[in-house]
Design a protein around this motif. Structure first.
Motif, PDB file in Angstrom:
ATOM      1  N   GLY A 108       0.752  -1.239  -0.068  1.00  0.00           N
ATOM      2  CA  GLY A 108       0.062  -0.217   0.019  1.00  0.00           C
ATOM      3  C   GLY A 108       1.077   1.329  -0.195  1.00  0.00           C
ATOM      4  N   HIS A 109       2.320   1.242  -0.067  1.00  0.00           N
ATOM      5  CA  HIS A 109       3.004   2.358  -0.151  1.00  0.00           C
ATOM      6  C   HIS A 109       3.984   2.365  -1.164  1.00  0.00           C
ATOM      7  CE1 HIS A 109       1.771   3.708   4.028  1.00  0.00           C
ATOM      8  NE2 HIS A 109       1.822   2.252   4.154  1.00  0.00           N
ATOM      9  N   ARG A 110       4.146   3.316  -2.163  1.00  0.00           N
ATOM     10  CA  ARG A 110       4.856   3.363  -3.341  1.00  0.00           C
ATOM     11  C   ARG A 110       5.936   4.070  -2.846  1.00  0.00           C
ATOM     12  NH1 ARG A 110       2.751   5.303  -8.989  1.00  0.00           N
ATOM     13  NH2 ARG A 110       5.152   5.232  -8.958  1.00  0.00           N
ATOM     14  N   ILE A 111       7.254   3.665  -3.314  1.00  0.00           N
ATOM     15  CA  ILE A 111       8.446   4.104  -3.099  1.00  0.00           C
ATOM     16  C   ILE A 111       8.847   4.979  -4.360  1.00  0.00           C
ATOM     17  CG2 ILE A 111      11.033   3.821  -2.530  1.00  0.00           C
ATOM     18  CD1 ILE A 111       9.920   0.949  -1.361  1.00  0.00           C
ATOM     19  N   THR A 112       8.863   6.426  -4.054  1.00  0.00           N
ATOM     20  CA  THR A 112       9.355   7.270  -5.198  1.00  0.00           C
ATOM     21  C   THR A 112      10.361   8.106  -4.640  1.00  0.00           C
ATOM     22  OG1 THR A 112       6.989   7.485  -5.689  1.00  0.00           O
ATOM     23  CG2 THR A 112       8.499   9.029  -6.640  1.00  0.00           C
ATOM     24  N   ILE A 113      11.618   7.925  -5.364  1.00  0.00           N
ATOM     25  CA  ILE A 113      12.871   8.465  -4.776  1.00  0.00           C
ATOM     26  C   ILE A 113      13.081   9.468  -5.771  1.00  0.00           C
ATOM     27  CG2 ILE A 113      15.197   8.249  -4.371  1.00  0.00           C
ATOM     28  CD1 ILE A 113      14.581   5.250  -3.364  1.00  0.00           C
ATOM     29  N   PRO A 114      13.227  11.044  -5.514  1.00  0.00           N
ATOM     30  CA  PRO A 114      13.501  11.934  -6.431  1.00  0.00           C
ATOM     31  C   PRO A 114      14.935  11.647  -7.294  1.00  0.00           C
ATOM     32  CG  PRO A 114      12.773  12.861  -4.873  1.00  0.00           C
ATOM     33  CD  PRO A 114      12.830  11.463  -4.191  1.00  0.00           C
ATOM     34  N   THR A 115      15.034  11.979  -8.307  1.00  0.00           N
ATOM     35  CA  THR A 115      16.396  11.697  -9.276  1.00  0.00           C
ATOM     36  C   THR A 115      17.584  11.990  -8.251  1.00  0.00           C
ATOM     37  OG1 THR A 115      15.037  11.897 -11.081  1.00  0.00           O
ATOM     38  CG2 THR A 115      17.597  11.931 -11.299  1.00  0.00           C
ATOM     39  N   LYS A 116      17.354  13.546  -7.801  1.00  0.00           N
ATOM     40  CA  LYS A 116      18.529  14.152  -7.027  1.00  0.00           C
ATOM     41  C   LYS A 116      19.017  13.402  -5.713  1.00  0.00           C
ATOM     42  CE  LYS A 116      15.612  17.263  -4.473  1.00  0.00           C
ATOM     43  NZ  LYS A 116      15.275  18.673  -3.890  1.00  0.00           N
TER      44      LYS A 116
END
Length: 191
Positions: free
Chosen positions: A134-142
């Motif tokens: 239920g939790h997406r992992i989104t890591i900004p490019t920087k």
């Protein structure tokens, strides 16, 4: 040495914690995972927690057979509540030759900007994020040089589930490391 810091209440420690930590030491650059038993998590009320020495004892018992997994009372001597930034800085001062990586779940990563001095953590430490349903992992490019999503197994067992089940008189032995269920029963915990 590369040390993974897995901080939590461990109230109680369960097999999901062990599976995740074992995956990390066997499939990443992290050589040891230290389970830092938190005396007081700033997001939890004190009456939710069993005594920290009991939680530490359970964690030590659960990890006794694992050479790369260590129980730690490091935060016991620090001011409460425990803030991760302070703990990481104190660890780095105490062990200057070690590289510390913070291990957190996707649920915590998604609210990471609400953590005390989160930007300082990102600047000074690596973070490994494990998946949670239920939790997406989104890591900004920087941030990708500092933060990495782990491809670890998703084990959705919670300490709350364990405590509630024990309070209801259910046998949840299979969800706990060897000897922990008997320890809990002998101490009369979570009734």
């Amino acid at each position: 040495m590369n040390i993974g810091i897995f901080s939590g209440s461990f109230n109680p420690i369960h097999i999901g914690h062990l599976i995740l930590a074992n995956y990390i030491v066997e499939f990443t650059e992290i050589e040891e995972v230290w389970f830092l038993v938190s005396p007081q998590n700033p997001l939890k009320s004190e009456n939710e927690l069993s005594d920290e020495h009991i939680r530490l004892e359970m964690t030590e018992l659960a990890l006794a057979k694992y050479t790369k997994l260590k129980a730690s009372d490091f935060e016991f001597s620090m001011p409460t509540p425990s803030y991760t930034v302070n703990t990481l800085d104190a660890l780095r001062n105490e062990y200057p030759g070690y590289n510390f990586t913070l291990i957190i779940g996707a649920d915590n990563w998604n609210v990471f900007e609400s953590w005390r001095e989160y930007d300082k953590i990102l600047e000074n430490y690596k973070i490994r994020v494990y998946p949670r349903l239920g939790h997406r992992i989104t890591i900004p490019t920087k941030l990708r040089d500092k933060v990495e999503a782990l491809d670890s197994p998703i084990i959705e067992i919670s300490s709350t589930f364990i405590r509630d089940s024990i309070a209801e008189g259910k046998d949840v032995r299979a969800f706990l490391p060897d000897d922990i269920y008997d320890y809990i029963l002998n101490k009369g915990l979570y009734k």
